[in-house]
Motif scaffolding. Structure first.
Motif, short mmCIF file in Angstrom:
data_model
loop_
_atom_site.label_atom_id
_atom_site.label_comp_id
_atom_site.label_asym_id
_atom_site.label_seq_id
_atom_site.Cartn_x
_atom_site.Cartn_y
_atom_site.Cartn_z
N LEU A 146 0.89 -1.19 0.20
CA LEU A 146 0.00 -0.08 0.00
C LEU A 146 0.90 1.14 -0.05
O LEU A 146 0.61 2.35 -0.67
CB LEU A 146 -0.65 0.08 1.24
N ASN A 149 2.24 1.75 -3.38
CA ASN A 149 1.12 1.54 -4.56
C ASN A 149 1.86 0.43 -5.43
O ASN A 149 1.90 0.75 -6.55
CB ASN A 149 1.02 2.89 -4.96
N ASN A 160 -3.24 -1.69 -9.78
CA ASN A 160 -2.28 -1.68 -9.04
C ASN A 160 -3.12 -1.75 -7.67
O ASN A 160 -4.25 -1.81 -7.44
CB ASN A 160 -1.38 -0.56 -9.10
N THR A 161 -2.07 -1.57 -6.52
CA THR A 161 -2.77 -1.71 -5.05
C THR A 161 -3.89 -0.69 -4.92
O THR A 161 -4.83 -0.84 -4.04
CB THR A 161 -1.62 -1.51 -4.20
N ARG A 162 -3.70 0.56 -5.29
CA ARG A 162 -4.85 1.72 -4.95
C ARG A 162 -6.02 1.20 -5.56
O ARG A 162 -7.01 1.31 -4.78
CB ARG A 162 -4.01 2.57 -5.91
N ASP A 195 -6.43 7.67 -0.55
CA ASP A 195 -5.68 7.69 -1.87
C ASP A 195 -4.38 8.87 -1.51
O ASP A 195 -3.44 8.69 -1.95
CB ASP A 195 -6.04 8.39 -2.99
N ILE A 198 -1.86 6.02 0.50
CA ILE A 198 -1.47 4.99 -0.28
C ILE A 198 -0.51 5.47 -1.45
O ILE A 198 -0.89 6.53 -1.98
CB ILE A 198 -2.54 4.48 -1.28
N GLY A 199 0.56 5.03 -1.18
CA GLY A 199 1.73 5.55 -2.31
C GLY A 199 2.48 6.51 -1.65
O GLY A 199 3.44 7.17 -2.32
N GLU A 427 6.55 1.35 -9.96
CA GLU A 427 5.89 0.91 -8.78
C GLU A 427 6.82 0.71 -7.64
O GLU A 427 6.25 -0.01 -6.61
CB GLU A 427 5.43 -0.62 -9.24
#
Length: 469
Positions: A146, A149, A160-162, A195, A198-199, A427
């Motif tokens: 997470l 992402n 992707n994970t998001r 969001d 995440i990332g 990624e």
């Protein structure tokens, strides 16, 4: 002051889970490639969100930085501390419970220390699929996935994970707990806080739990390996597959011949799918909800058309689970084969899919002029535009000397990525490794907006400082 802080940490998590000895800390302080060794005041191992929150509150009180860590499998130095020794690592690996599975809602709520492979297994036990798949799935955690992402091999179909996360629980930089564990696919009630985290690589807060999307288990998954004359043929084959297979196409991986030869050299138990060698290969997988017979027929029909149309030179279709695993093992062993061969300069990039062949040709040529004899290990998730475009030293030359050329090689590769309107991190994230590099390619306005978010959520700059920004 330090002893008081450590005593307070022990009171929260227990003295056995406050690691201060160098030998105990070592696995948490070095990166996967073992090129960097950080230092930490302590490594802390909480077992609950409440413990994480109390630790963060304590760190805020004492002005001590926190470095969140999952499986520590990252490649951009995002989950290890710097060498000042002033930060603590907060490892979340003890927080590894599956909290709930809602089969009818197709969701699973998990703590972030769960290994990705364990989440896949827990989903399969309920006849469901969690489709995120990475070579490191046996050691990476959902929290790390997470925070970066993560993408992997199934982004083409599932995202992707998001896209695979519906809700989060987060400990903020102030030690408060935001409970956003909502399994909703529609929630249009303001800014999407999920969001933001995440990332963010742990720079805005610490994710402690997540609601993940599940999918029905496919009735069949069929894998094939196609031999190609060049990268243009790979693009033609991808277009054909997308047209003929539609949403059943789950993965489309590009593998250069040099990448495959490295795998066969260092993993001699694996077999080449063909008698001869070709310039490029594509690994394809389809997931079918009708039947295995239907899936095999679909794949064979597409491969036959690809050969007849000149998009592929040869192809083989796996007829058993073991054959499918063998084909995937060729792809998943590339990174390890590179590591065994020697040091290399990694690039995790994304390019518009339509531009990938031209990017490869242009960048290969520029590197060949600037660094004669350098060897390109090019592979990745072509279906979603993500290439791992790695550069190795010329045969017989010194790895150590070649690694000194990393800034110059990065400049050639990343400048070309920018020219092709791509991203220098697809990624893996930015971490510490690409923190300064990104300033060359993002506008000052974009960087200013990112800094404003960081300042608003972490005004003391205690959440994974020195990463991303």
């Amino acid at each position: 002051m330090t002893s008081d802080f450590l005593s307070a940490c022990s009171a929260i998590v227990g003295s056995d889970f406050v690691l201060t000895k160098e030998s105990e800390q070592y696995p948490y302080l070095t990166d996967w490639r073992q090129r960097y060794l950080g230092k930490a005041l302590a490594v802390l191992l909480p077992q609950s969100t409440e413990e994480v929150a109390r630790l963060v509150q304590l760190c805020a009180l004492h002005q001590i930085a926190c470095v969140p860590q999952g499986g520590n499998t990252g490649l951009v130095l995002g989950s290890i501390p710097d060498q000042s020794g002033n930060a603590v690592v907060i490892s979340l690996k003890r927080m590894n419970r599956v909290l709930a599975v809602d089969v009818s809602n197709n969701t699973m709520t998990v703590e972030v220390g769960c290994l990705l492979a364990d989440v896949q297994t827990a989903a399969a036990a309920q006849d469901r699929l969690f489709p995120l798949s990475l070579a490191s799935e046996g050691s990476c955690t959902i929290g790390g996935n997470l925070s970066t992402n993560a993408g992997g091999t199934a982004v083409l179909r599932y995202g992707n994970t998001r896209e695979l996360c519906l809700g989060l629980e987060v400990v903020t930089a102030q030690g408060e707990v935001w409970n956003g564990l909502r399994g909703l696919r529609k929630d249009n009630t303001g800014y999407d806080l999920r969001d933001l985290f995440i990332g963010a690589e742990g720079t805005l807060g610490i994710i402690t739990a997540a609601v993940l999307k599940l999918f029905p288990q496919p009735r069949a998954q069929i894998t094939a390996f196609a031999a190609l004359d060049n990268a243009d043929a790979a693009l033609d084959l991808l277009r054909l597959c997308q047209h003929a297979l539609g949403p059943t196409l789950t993965a489309f991986e590009l593998i250069s011949d040099f990448s495959l030869q490295l795998v066969l050299k260092h993993f001699p138990q694996l077999q080449h799918p063909f008698v001869g060698n070709y310039h490029y290969y594509a690994l394809l997988e389809i997931s079918d909800h009708e039947s295995e017979t239907h899936a095999i027929a679909l794949m064979e029909q597409v491969l036959e058309q690809a050969i007849n149309d000149g998009h592929a030179v040869n192809a083989v279709c796996a007829t058993s689970i073991s054959q499918s695993h063998s084909l995937w093992k060729l792809r998943e062993s590339i990174s390890e084969a590179q590591a065994r061969e020697g040091k290399n300069i990694k690039h995790d990039i994304s390019i518009p899919v339509s531009q990938i062949p031209q990017f490869i040709y242009v960048t290969d040529a520029e590197l060949a002029i600037a660094f004669p004899g350098c060897q390109i290990v090019c592979f990745g998730h072509m279906g979603d535009g993500n290439l791992h475009y790695n550069v190795s030293a010329p045969a017989g030359s010194s790895d150590a000397d070649f690694i000194l050329q990393q800034p110059a090689i990065n400049r050639i590769v990343h400048d070309q990525v920018h020219q092709f309107k791509g991203s220098i991190s697809a990624e893996h994230g930015l971490g510490m490794l690409k923190r300064d590099e990104i300033k060359l390619y993002k506008s000052e306005l974009e960087m200013a907006m990112m800094r404003a978010i960081k300042t608003a959520l972490d005004p003391q700059n205690l959440m994974n400082p020195g990463k991303v920004l």
